[in-house]
Design an enzyme around this catalytic site. Structure first.
Site, PDB file in Angstrom:
ATOM      1  N   CYS A  87       0.822  -1.216   0.000  1.00 10.90           N
ATOM      2  CA  CYS A  87       0.000   0.000   0.000  1.00 10.90           C
ATOM      3  C   CYS A  87       0.860   1.273   0.000  1.00 10.90           C
ATOM      4  O   CYS A  87       1.533   1.567  -0.969  1.00 10.90           O
ATOM      5  CB  CYS A  87      -0.945  -0.051   1.205  1.00 10.90           C
ATOM      6  SG  CYS A  87      -2.274   1.150   1.203  1.00 10.90           S
ATOM      7  N   HIS A  88       0.839   2.053   1.090  1.00 12.74           N
ATOM      8  CA  HIS A  88       1.647   3.263   1.197  1.00 12.74           C
ATOM      9  C   HIS A  88       3.050   2.995   1.740  1.00 12.74           C
ATOM     10  O   HIS A  88       3.887   3.908   1.762  1.00 12.74           O
ATOM     11  CB  HIS A  88       0.961   4.280   2.120  1.00 12.74           C
ATOM     12  CG  HIS A  88      -0.247   4.949   1.527  1.00 12.74           C
ATOM     13  ND1 HIS A  88      -1.461   4.303   1.415  1.00 12.74           N
ATOM     14  CD2 HIS A  88      -0.421   6.196   1.010  1.00 12.74           C
ATOM     15  CE1 HIS A  88      -2.339   5.129   0.871  1.00 12.74           C
ATOM     16  NE2 HIS A  88      -1.738   6.284   0.608  1.00 12.74           N
TER      17      HIS A  88
END
Length: 222
Positions: free
Chosen positions: A146-147
Site C-alpha cells: 500500500c503506502h
C-alpha cells in the site's frame, strides 16, 4: 467399496475407500502438515506504528505464523499500536519488540504494512529506516504494501526496481526511480510490493515463497 477418484495429474484410478469418499490433501497441490511448516525456523519482523492499515498487518502476520514462522511486531516503543480499519481507528496490536531491542541479523525478512499514517510516521524515524536498510543490505526479504513503499523510497531501495504501490503514491514511486506497474504483487530480487488490502493473499504467499528461497545474493545495493 471400490470407487474411482481423480489423482493429482487428472488421471482416474481405482482406490479402496472404506465406506466413504474423500479428497486427498495432495490433490490440492500440498500436504497440509508439510505446508504448515514451510517457514519453520524462520523469523520475520513486521515493522509498524500507530495508524497501520489493520488487514495489512494482521493478514500477513497470520499467514506467516500458519506457515511456521516466528513473527514479531516491532515498533518505536513497547505496549500496543492501534490500527486504522478502512475509515476509522481499528483494533490495537501488541508490540513484541522495540527497535532498540532488535537487529537485522535476528530476522529473515521485514514486512511493512501500509495505511497513510503509519509509514508517514516511520519514514522520519532514523532507527526504523536503518532497520529496513540493514535487512535489505543483508540480502534478505523486504515486503511493503500500500503506502509502505514510501519507506523504500526514503531508504533508497526503490531506485531502479520494479515496484507497485497504492495508486495515489504511484508518482512518488516513479519519481524515486522505480519502474511502477499495476499488479497485485511485484517482486524484484526479494523486494516485494503490493497495492492494497485486496492483494494481501498474493502478497503473503509471495513473502513465504521468497523467504523460503533464502538470501538474494545477486541483489544490487541501494
Amino acid at each position: 467399496m471400490l470407487l474411482t477418484h481423480l489423482n493429482c495429474r487428472g488421471l482416474r484410478k481405482p482406490s479402496e475407500i472404506l465406506g466413504t469418499m474423500f479428497i486427498a490433501a495432495d490433490c490440492l497441490g500440498m500436504n497440509t502438515k508439510e505446508h504448515a511448516m514451510d517457514l519453520n525456523g524462520k523469523k520475520i519482523a513486521i515493522l509498524a506504528t500507530n495508524g497501520f492499515e489493520q488487514a495489512e498487518l494482521e493478514v500477513p502476520r497470520d499467514r506467516l505464523k500458519k506457515a511456521g514462522a516466528t513473527v514479531d511486531v516491532v515498533s518505536l516503543a513497547g505496549g500496543e499500536i492501534k490500527g486504522w480499519d478502512k475509515k476509522d481507528w481499528g483494533r490495537p496490536v501488541q508490540v513484541d519488540k522495540t527497535l532498540d531491542e532488535v537487529s537485522a541479523k535476528d530476522y529473515d525478512a521485514v514486512v511493512l504494512p501500509g495505511g497513510q499514517i503509519n509509514p508517514d510516521l516511520l519514514r522520519v524515524e532514523p532507527k526504523a529506516l536503518k532497520f529496513i536498510k540493514d535487512i535489505f543490505e543483508a540480502k534478505k526479504v523486504v515486503a511493503a504494501a500500500c503506502h509502505a513503499p514510501w519507506l523504500l523510497i526514503e531508504t533508497g531501495i526503490a531506485k531502479g526496481r520494479k515496484m507497485t504501490s497504492f495508486k495515489s503514491i504511484k508518482t512518488d514511486v516513479a519519481n524515486a526511480g522505480a519502474k511502477w506497474e499495476d499488479s497485485e504483487v511485484v517482486v524484484d530480487q526479494g523486494v516485494i510490493t503490493s497495492r492494497n488490502p485486496g492483494d494481501l493473499e498474493a502478497f503473503s504467499a509471495k513473502i513465504i515463497e521468497e523467504v523460503k528461497e533464502g538470501r538474494h545474493t545477486q541483489r544490487s545495493a541501494a
